[in-house]
Design a protein around this motif. Sequence first.
Motif, PDB file in Angstrom:
ATOM      1  N   THR A 391       0.837  -1.194   0.000  1.00  0.00           N
ATOM      2  CA  THR A 391       0.000   0.000   0.000  1.00  0.00           C
ATOM      3  C   THR A 391       0.877   1.251   0.000  1.00  0.00           C
ATOM      4  O   THR A 391       1.870   1.325   0.709  1.00  0.00           O
ATOM      5  CB  THR A 391      -0.915   0.011   1.237  1.00  0.00           C
ATOM      6  OG1 THR A 391      -1.708  -1.175   1.242  1.00  0.00           O
ATOM      7  CG2 THR A 391      -1.826   1.234   1.224  1.00  0.00           C
ATOM      8  N   GLY A 392       0.506   2.216  -0.803  1.00  0.00           N
ATOM      9  CA  GLY A 392       1.247   3.469  -0.854  1.00  0.00           C
ATOM     10  C   GLY A 392       1.951   3.709  -2.171  1.00  0.00           C
ATOM     11  O   GLY A 392       2.416   4.820  -2.445  1.00  0.00           O
ATOM     12  N   ARG A 393       2.016   2.678  -3.016  1.00  0.00           N
ATOM     13  CA  ARG A 393       2.725   2.844  -4.285  1.00  0.00           C
ATOM     14  C   ARG A 393       1.913   3.624  -5.321  1.00  0.00           C
ATOM     15  O   ARG A 393       2.453   4.003  -6.359  1.00  0.00           O
ATOM     16  CB  ARG A 393       3.163   1.486  -4.823  1.00  0.00           C
ATOM     17  CG  ARG A 393       4.341   0.898  -4.041  1.00  0.00           C
ATOM     18  CD  ARG A 393       4.800  -0.429  -4.603  1.00  0.00           C
ATOM     19  NE  ARG A 393       5.938  -0.971  -3.863  1.00  0.00           N
ATOM     20  CZ  ARG A 393       7.213  -0.806  -4.205  1.00  0.00           C
ATOM     21  NH1 ARG A 393       7.508  -0.092  -5.282  1.00  0.00           N
ATOM     22  NH2 ARG A 393       8.186  -1.331  -3.488  1.00  0.00           N
ATOM     23  N   TYR A 395       1.262   6.425  -4.906  1.00  0.00           N
ATOM     24  CA  TYR A 395       1.945   7.716  -4.811  1.00  0.00           C
ATOM     25  C   TYR A 395       2.577   8.083  -6.151  1.00  0.00           C
ATOM     26  O   TYR A 395       2.496   9.238  -6.598  1.00  0.00           O
ATOM     27  CB  TYR A 395       3.018   7.641  -3.722  1.00  0.00           C
ATOM     28  CG  TYR A 395       4.049   8.743  -3.758  1.00  0.00           C
ATOM     29  CD1 TYR A 395       3.920   9.882  -2.955  1.00  0.00           C
ATOM     30  CD2 TYR A 395       5.167   8.659  -4.592  1.00  0.00           C
ATOM     31  CE1 TYR A 395       4.873  10.902  -2.989  1.00  0.00           C
ATOM     32  CE2 TYR A 395       6.127   9.665  -4.635  1.00  0.00           C
ATOM     33  CZ  TYR A 395       5.971  10.777  -3.840  1.00  0.00           C
ATOM     34  OH  TYR A 395       6.914  11.780  -3.883  1.00  0.00           O
ATOM     35  N   PRO A 495       8.529   3.154  -1.344  1.00  0.00           N
ATOM     36  CA  PRO A 495       7.558   3.739  -0.418  1.00  0.00           C
ATOM     37  C   PRO A 495       8.015   3.776   1.040  1.00  0.00           C
ATOM     38  O   PRO A 495       7.413   4.460   1.864  1.00  0.00           O
ATOM     39  CB  PRO A 495       6.326   2.847  -0.585  1.00  0.00           C
ATOM     40  CG  PRO A 495       6.856   1.554  -1.066  1.00  0.00           C
ATOM     41  CD  PRO A 495       8.046   1.866  -1.899  1.00  0.00           C
ATOM     42  N   SER A 496       9.071   3.033   1.374  1.00  0.00           N
ATOM     43  CA  SER A 496       9.644   3.130   2.718  1.00  0.00           C
ATOM     44  C   SER A 496      11.148   2.990   2.600  1.00  0.00           C
ATOM     45  O   SER A 496      11.655   2.483   1.601  1.00  0.00           O
ATOM     46  CB  SER A 496       9.087   2.032   3.638  1.00  0.00           C
ATOM     47  OG  SER A 496       9.434   0.750   3.145  1.00  0.00           O
ATOM     48  N   THR A 520       3.880  13.043   0.535  1.00  0.00           N
ATOM     49  CA  THR A 520       2.730  13.048  -0.374  1.00  0.00           C
ATOM     50  C   THR A 520       3.184  13.698  -1.680  1.00  0.00           C
ATOM     51  O   THR A 520       4.138  14.490  -1.689  1.00  0.00           O
ATOM     52  CB  THR A 520       1.554  13.856   0.191  1.00  0.00           C
ATOM     53  OG1 THR A 520       1.922  15.241   0.278  1.00  0.00           O
ATOM     54  CG2 THR A 520       1.164  13.341   1.571  1.00  0.00           C
TER      55      THR A 520
END
Length: 530
Positions: A391-393, A395, A495-496, A520
Amino acid sequence: MDGKMFCFQCEQTAGCSGCTGSAGVCGKSANTANLQDELTGALIGLAKACGNNPRLETTTRLLVEGLFTTITNVNFNDEVLIKMIARVQEEKNSIVPDCRKCTSVCGNTSDYDMKNLWDAEEDIRSLKSLILFGLRGVAAYAYHAMVLGYEDEAVNDFFYKALSIISYDMSMEQLLPVVLEVGEINLKCMELLDKANTTAFGTPKPTRVPLTIEKGPFIVVTGHDLYDLKQLLEQTKDKGINLYTHGEMLPAHGYPELKKYRHLKGNFGTAWQNQQKEFDDLPAPILFTTNCLMPVKKSYADRVFTTEVVSYPEMVHIGEDKDFTPVIEKSLELGGYGEDHEMTGINGGKEVMTGFSHGTVLGVADQVIDAVKQGAISHFFLVGGCDGAKTGRNYYTDFVKQTPKDSMILTLACGKYRFNDLDLGTIGGLPRIMDMGQCNDAFSAIKVAVALAEAFDCSVNELPLSMVLSWYEQKAVCILLTLLHLGIKNITLGPSLPAFLSPNVVTFLVENYGISPITTPEEDLKKILG
C-alpha cells in the motif's frame, strides 16, 4: 534448519523490520531462506579461498550465479539450492584440496555463518547488508552480460573482494568506502550490459506497444533476459504462435534485432506483482527468465516454465540447451483466446511506449537543450524503479499526474507500470513520458543527466532534475549506490526506507546526500519545485 528465518532484504519485509517466522512476505519458506543463507556463506568461503589461490575458469560464473539465485523472487526450489551449495563446495575443494586434510584449521577458507552478520552490531550489519544486497544486484547484471559473452575484469575481481569483506572484522569508517565502491562497480557493470545488449540487439528506438492480445496461440515471456527471448522468437517463427512481453521484458520491443520478428506482438498485463491475478485462467504458457516470480497458484501451475537461475518446485525447467519445445507445445495445446482480448494499463490506456535509451535521447539532445533554454521544458523528473504490492505505491501515479505540464518524465524498470499508459501529451514533439528501459538502463538515465550537465556547464545536482525512486529488491540497492557514488543528491525514495538501514546510516545518507523518504505528491512537488 530451525524452522525460522531472518530476511530483511526486500522493501516489503514484514513490519518494515524483517521476516522472522516460518515464511517470508515474498512466499519463500524459512527452509528456503536458510538454504539461501547457507549458499551465501559458501560463496563467501569460496571467495576467500581464491585470495591466495588461483581461480578456476568456472569460479567467477559460479559466484555470480549463486548471488543472483539469492535475489528476492528468483528461486523457491530447495533442491536446486542444495545442489548449488554442493557445487560451490566442490569448486572450493578443487581450489584448495589440502584444506580438508589440515590438522591445524586456520578458518581462512571456511564457509561464513550468516548469523554472524545478522547478529552483528546494527551499524556494521547495516553497512555489510548494503554491500551484500548491492552485490547481489550487480551479479544479476553481470550474469546477463556473461550470457552475451561480455565480462569485465574489474567487476569480476570485486565480487571476490566484497564477499570476503563481509566476513572481516571492520569498522564503519572502513566499510563506508566499500559501500560506495559497490556503486562504482555497478556503474561499470551496467555500462558493460548496455554494450552487450546494444551490440547484440541494436540501439533501442521509440516504439508503441499495444496491450491487446490477438486471438490464437501465444506465449508470455517475463523477466529481463533478452537473449532468452531472442532464442524463443527463433524457435517459434512460422509456427503460428505470437509472443508477448511481460513486466521488465517490455523494453525488448525497442531493440531492432528483436522487434523485426513479426510475431513479437505486444505486452501482456501490468507489473510483476499482479501476476497471480492476471495469469489466472490464462490460455497460454508463461516463461520466467529471471526474477519477479511469485508463488505459483494451482490455477495456472501447469503453464509456468522457468529457465536460467529461476526455479520453483514441480515447474518445468528449461535447461542450458534452451530447447523450448515444452513451452511451444503447451502454447499450441492451449490455443490462446478465441477472439482478440483487449487489456489495458492500470489507468485504462491501451498502449504504452518504450525505447528511449540514451542513444535515442542524446540523438535529439540539441532539441531538448533548446526546449529548456526557451522555457518549453521547466523540469525533468526521473520517476522509476521497482514496483510492488505494498500500500502506498499509488503515490507514483499521483505524483506523475501532478507534475507540471511543461516537465518531462524519464522512467525505467517496472515502477513505470503505475503510470506508463497515461497520455500526458508532448513537448516539442517529444512525449512527456519517456521509458528508458529495464532497471539496468539506469545507465541511460545517468548518461543523459551527465550530457545535460555538460551542455549547461553545471553539475548534475544543479540541473532542473529530480529523482523520485521506488525500490523493492536488490538491483534497486546497487543502482541507488551508483547514484551515491556519482555524488547525486536529494533523491526521494519510497515507499519506505530499507529495513537494513540503521538510524546512524540513515543519518549519514541524509546529511551527506540529502536522501529523504516520500511524503505526499503535493508536499514533495512543492519541496522540489520550491
